[in-house]
Design a protein around this motif. Structure first.
Motif, short mmCIF file in Angstrom:
data_model
loop_
_atom_site.label_atom_id
_atom_site.label_comp_id
_atom_site.label_asym_id
_atom_site.label_seq_id
_atom_site.Cartn_x
_atom_site.Cartn_y
_atom_site.Cartn_z
N ILE A 11 38.07 47.43 28.07
CA ILE A 11 39.29 46.69 28.42
C ILE A 11 39.66 46.95 29.89
O ILE A 11 40.06 46.02 30.61
CB ILE A 11 40.45 47.08 27.47
N ALA A 12 39.49 48.20 30.33
CA ALA A 12 39.80 48.53 31.73
C ALA A 12 38.90 47.73 32.68
O ALA A 12 39.38 47.14 33.67
CB ALA A 12 39.62 50.02 31.95
N ILE A 13 37.60 47.68 32.36
CA ILE A 13 36.66 46.93 33.21
C ILE A 13 37.04 45.45 33.22
O ILE A 13 37.09 44.81 34.28
CB ILE A 13 35.20 47.09 32.69
N PHE A 14 37.35 44.91 32.03
CA PHE A 14 37.72 43.50 31.91
C PHE A 14 38.97 43.19 32.72
O PHE A 14 39.03 42.18 33.44
CB PHE A 14 37.93 43.17 30.42
N ALA A 15 39.97 44.09 32.61
CA ALA A 15 41.25 43.87 33.32
C ALA A 15 41.01 43.85 34.84
O ALA A 15 41.54 42.97 35.55
CB ALA A 15 42.24 44.95 32.94
N GLN A 45 38.23 43.13 36.36
CA GLN A 45 37.48 41.91 36.70
C GLN A 45 38.40 40.70 36.78
O GLN A 45 38.26 39.87 37.68
CB GLN A 45 36.38 41.67 35.65
N GLN A 46 39.35 40.61 35.85
CA GLN A 46 40.29 39.49 35.87
C GLN A 46 41.16 39.52 37.11
O GLN A 46 41.42 38.49 37.74
CB GLN A 46 41.18 39.50 34.61
N LEU A 47 41.58 40.73 37.47
CA LEU A 47 42.40 40.90 38.67
C LEU A 47 41.62 40.49 39.92
O LEU A 47 42.14 39.77 40.79
CB LEU A 47 42.87 42.37 38.77
N VAL A 48 40.37 40.94 39.96
CA VAL A 48 39.52 40.60 41.12
C VAL A 48 39.32 39.08 41.19
O VAL A 48 39.42 38.49 42.27
CB VAL A 48 38.16 41.34 41.03
N ASN A 49 39.08 38.47 40.04
CA ASN A 49 38.89 37.01 40.02
C ASN A 49 40.16 36.28 40.49
O ASN A 49 40.09 35.30 41.23
CB ASN A 49 38.53 36.54 38.60
N ILE A 70 42.53 37.48 42.49
CA ILE A 70 42.68 37.67 43.95
C ILE A 70 41.68 36.78 44.69
O ILE A 70 42.01 36.16 45.70
CB ILE A 70 42.49 39.16 44.32
N SER A 71 40.46 36.75 44.12
CA SER A 71 39.40 35.99 44.77
C SER A 71 39.74 34.50 44.91
O SER A 71 39.34 33.84 45.88
CB SER A 71 38.11 36.16 43.97
N GLN A 72 40.49 33.97 43.93
CA GLN A 72 40.89 32.57 43.97
C GLN A 72 41.82 32.29 45.15
O GLN A 72 41.95 31.15 45.60
CB GLN A 72 41.60 32.17 42.67
N LYS A 73 42.52 33.34 45.62
CA LYS A 73 43.49 33.17 46.71
C LYS A 73 42.88 33.43 48.09
O LYS A 73 43.45 33.06 49.11
CB LYS A 73 44.68 34.14 46.52
N VAL A 74 41.76 34.15 48.09
CA VAL A 74 41.16 34.52 49.38
C VAL A 74 40.33 33.35 49.92
O VAL A 74 39.43 32.87 49.21
CB VAL A 74 40.27 35.78 49.23
N PRO A 75 40.60 32.88 51.12
CA PRO A 75 39.87 31.71 51.64
C PRO A 75 38.49 32.06 52.21
O PRO A 75 38.22 31.91 53.40
CB PRO A 75 40.80 31.19 52.74
N LEU A 76 37.66 32.55 51.35
CA LEU A 76 36.29 32.88 51.75
C LEU A 76 35.38 32.69 50.54
O LEU A 76 35.53 33.39 49.53
CB LEU A 76 36.23 34.35 52.24
N SER A 77 34.46 31.73 50.65
CA SER A 77 33.64 31.41 49.47
C SER A 77 32.18 31.19 49.86
O SER A 77 31.87 30.80 50.99
CB SER A 77 34.13 30.13 48.81
N PHE A 87 34.92 37.52 47.65
CA PHE A 87 35.56 38.77 47.24
C PHE A 87 35.06 39.18 45.84
O PHE A 87 34.66 40.32 45.60
CB PHE A 87 37.09 38.57 47.23
N SER A 88 35.04 38.18 44.96
CA SER A 88 34.58 38.40 43.59
C SER A 88 33.09 38.74 43.56
O SER A 88 32.64 39.61 42.81
CB SER A 88 34.85 37.13 42.78
N LEU A 89 32.31 38.05 44.40
CA LEU A 89 30.87 38.29 44.44
C LEU A 89 30.56 39.70 44.91
O LEU A 89 29.74 40.41 44.31
CB LEU A 89 30.20 37.27 45.37
#
Lengths: 276, 238
Positions: free
Chosen positions: A187-191, A193-197, A199-206, A250-252
């Motif tokens: 659950i900790a890992i999943f949480a 990962q969700q947080l990173v995802n 944040i990643s949606q907001k960061v303008p770098l893809s 960021f997510s990658l």
């Protein structure tokens, strides 16, 4: 010794899987045979269900075997064999990958034959018109490599997730919670990962990956938030059919770092095993 | 004689329940040592520390002068648990041991198994607890190595089978090797020991040569064992 460990794992997988997979295969064959008849919808559901069960069972065997071999009573044998902790870990990784490939082949080919029979004439017409050729030509070799890369990356993520959850969840601090320890880590890992995802949606770098790289380029880094899109990029002179998908950098980077950290932590846990 | 096992100030705590405390002990080459004590006294914890299956909180464990995981090929270990999966047959188990241990003799293991009257092709799940213990013992004694560590090898078997097990251990034990055998069934096995370690509450409370007990105390190890633990109980009551 690594090869011997892999062979040992594969034999165990084989022994655990042959009966349930044979049943699933029989159901699938029966479903494929019936998919062209009036029992079309039942056959399709039964076939897809058998594929789902087969995939689920393979996943269960892969994960439960890891837990039993390293943290169950079988650990008394595995951890006292004259092999290094790294060899133990690599053996599980490689044998798990081979099993994953088998699972992918079963699922993909099963689904293909099922759909082919179910679609009947429509499929034949699709082939006659060169539909398959069009898709292959559109995607091309880079697209195929990308597909294989995604399959591999999915396995890396799967292995990193369950090996880390089990190994940290069964370490000396959490093992008193038994499987609850594994759940806590998962659950900790999943949480995270969700947080990173998020944040990643907001960061303008893809990292932008194009489905048809021959029309433009296979991938490029863009200063935009991640997006999945089909849009006419006429100002670049690109045909309107261009399809791309973005992966947040960021997510990658987090995913890549997670893979490395997971391997290091699991290896450390196997070196400092505590079987109670 | 060199020590094949050495523990220096080793402690292991299980949180609320005690493990072992400040153990200092050496097991010499070629010696059969009994690790004796009541259930829960720390015998299995000590053995797991030696095998590297538990990590000490403090202190150091050396196996043939190295860290345990570097010397595992030198040890034939029988845990108190069944470490084979329940679907395995002994034939398959022999294949596993042949693959991983160069000192494993299938012929010897087969011979021991036949002495125990166990079929090679029966899966473990179809065996009784006692048969499973015997089957695992055939694997362990099928090896010819410098150190045997047997954790309660007769824990779940009937008295008649204990005799058979003991006979097979003695017949197949390689002379010159060291053996550490833990048990709480002292009277059945005391004849084979050269030295005994008595444990209680995570500590080694006595470390004596068997000859000394017999000559000086004029007692069997079983009688000596009862005397020690009775004294201890009396002290607790007092």
């Amino acid at each position: 010794m690594l090869a011997k460990l892999i062979v040992l794992d594969l034999k165990i997988y084989g022994k655990m899987l042959w009966k349930p997979l044979s049943i699933c295969l029989l159901v699938l064959i029966a479903s494929i045979s019936a998919a062209g008849s009036s029992l079309y919808s039942i056959a399709l559901i039964a076939g897809l269900f058998s594929l789902l069960v087969a995939g689920g069972f393979i996943l269960y065997v892969m994960i439960s075997h890891y837990a039993r071999h390293f943290y169950g009573d079988q650990g008394y044998l595995i951890h006292t064999l004259p092999v290094t902790p790294a060899q133990r870990l690599w053996a599980k990784f490689i044998s798990g990958f081979l099993l994953y490939i088998v699972a992918a082949l079963i699922l993909l080919s099963g689904a293909y034959f099922l759909m082919r029979t179910a679609l009947g004439e429509a499929y034949d017409n699709f082939i006659k018109l060169g539909g398959l050729k069009i898709i292959v030509n559109y995607v091309g070799t880079p697209g195929l490599l990308l597909f294989l890369g995604i399959i591999l990356f999915m396995y890396l993520g799967l292995f990193a997730n369950y090996s880390l959850s089990i190994s940290l969840g069964m370490n000396k601090h959490l093992q008193r919670f038994r499987s609850g320890g594994i759940a806590i880590v998962f659950i900790a890992i999943f949480a995270v990962q969700q947080l990173v995802n998020f944040i990643s949606q907001k960061v303008p770098l893809s990292l932008r990956i194009f489905l048809n790289p021959r029309w433009y380029k296979m991938m490029e880094i863009v200063t935009q938030a991640p997006n999945i899109y089909e849009e006419p990029l006429r100002h670049h002179g690109i045909p309107s059919a261009t399809v791309y998908t973005d992966i947040g950098l960021f997510s990658l980077f987090y995913s890549l770092a997670f893979l490395v950290i997971s391997f290091v932590l699991v290896h450390r846990e196997l070196k400092r095993i505590n079987l109670r | 004689m060199n020590n094949v096992i050495e523990l220096n100030r080793v402690s292991k705590n299980y949180g609320s329940s005690r493990g072992v405390l400040d153990l200092n002990v050496g097991i010499a080459e070629g010696q059969i040592t009994g690790l004796l004590g009541p259930n829960g006294c720390g015998k299995t914890t000590l053995i797991k520390l030696i095998m590297g299956l538990l990590q000490p909180d403090t202190g150091e464990v050396r196996l043939a002068g190295k860290a345990p995981r570097e010397s595992l090929h030198l040890v034939s270990y029988l845990p108190e648990k069944t470490y084979l999966r329940d679907s395995i047959t002994m034939k398959e188990a022999f294949d596993v041991f042949t693959a991983f241990y160069v000192d494993f003799s299938v012929e010897r293991a087969r011979h021991i198994l036949s002495e125990f009257r166990i079929e090679e092709r029966i899966p473990l799940r179809n065996m009784s607890k006692g048969m499973q213990e015997k089957a695992q013992l055939s694997l362990v004694m099928g090896r010819e190595c410098p150190l045997y560590i047997l954790d309660e090898p007769m824990g779940g078997v009937d008295p008649l089978s204990r005799e058979t097990i003991l006979r097979e251990i003695l017949q197949n034990y390689h002379p010159g090797s060291a053996m550490l055998l833990s048990t709480h069934l002292v009277s059945e096995v005391e004849s084979i020991f050269e030295r005994v370690l008595f444990m209680d509450e995570g500590r080694i409370i006595e470390d004596v040569e068997v000859e000394k007990i017999r000559m000086e105390e004029n007692m069997s190890i079983d009688a000596y064992f009862r005397k020690i633990y009775k004294n201890k109980e009396n002290r607790h009551v007092g």
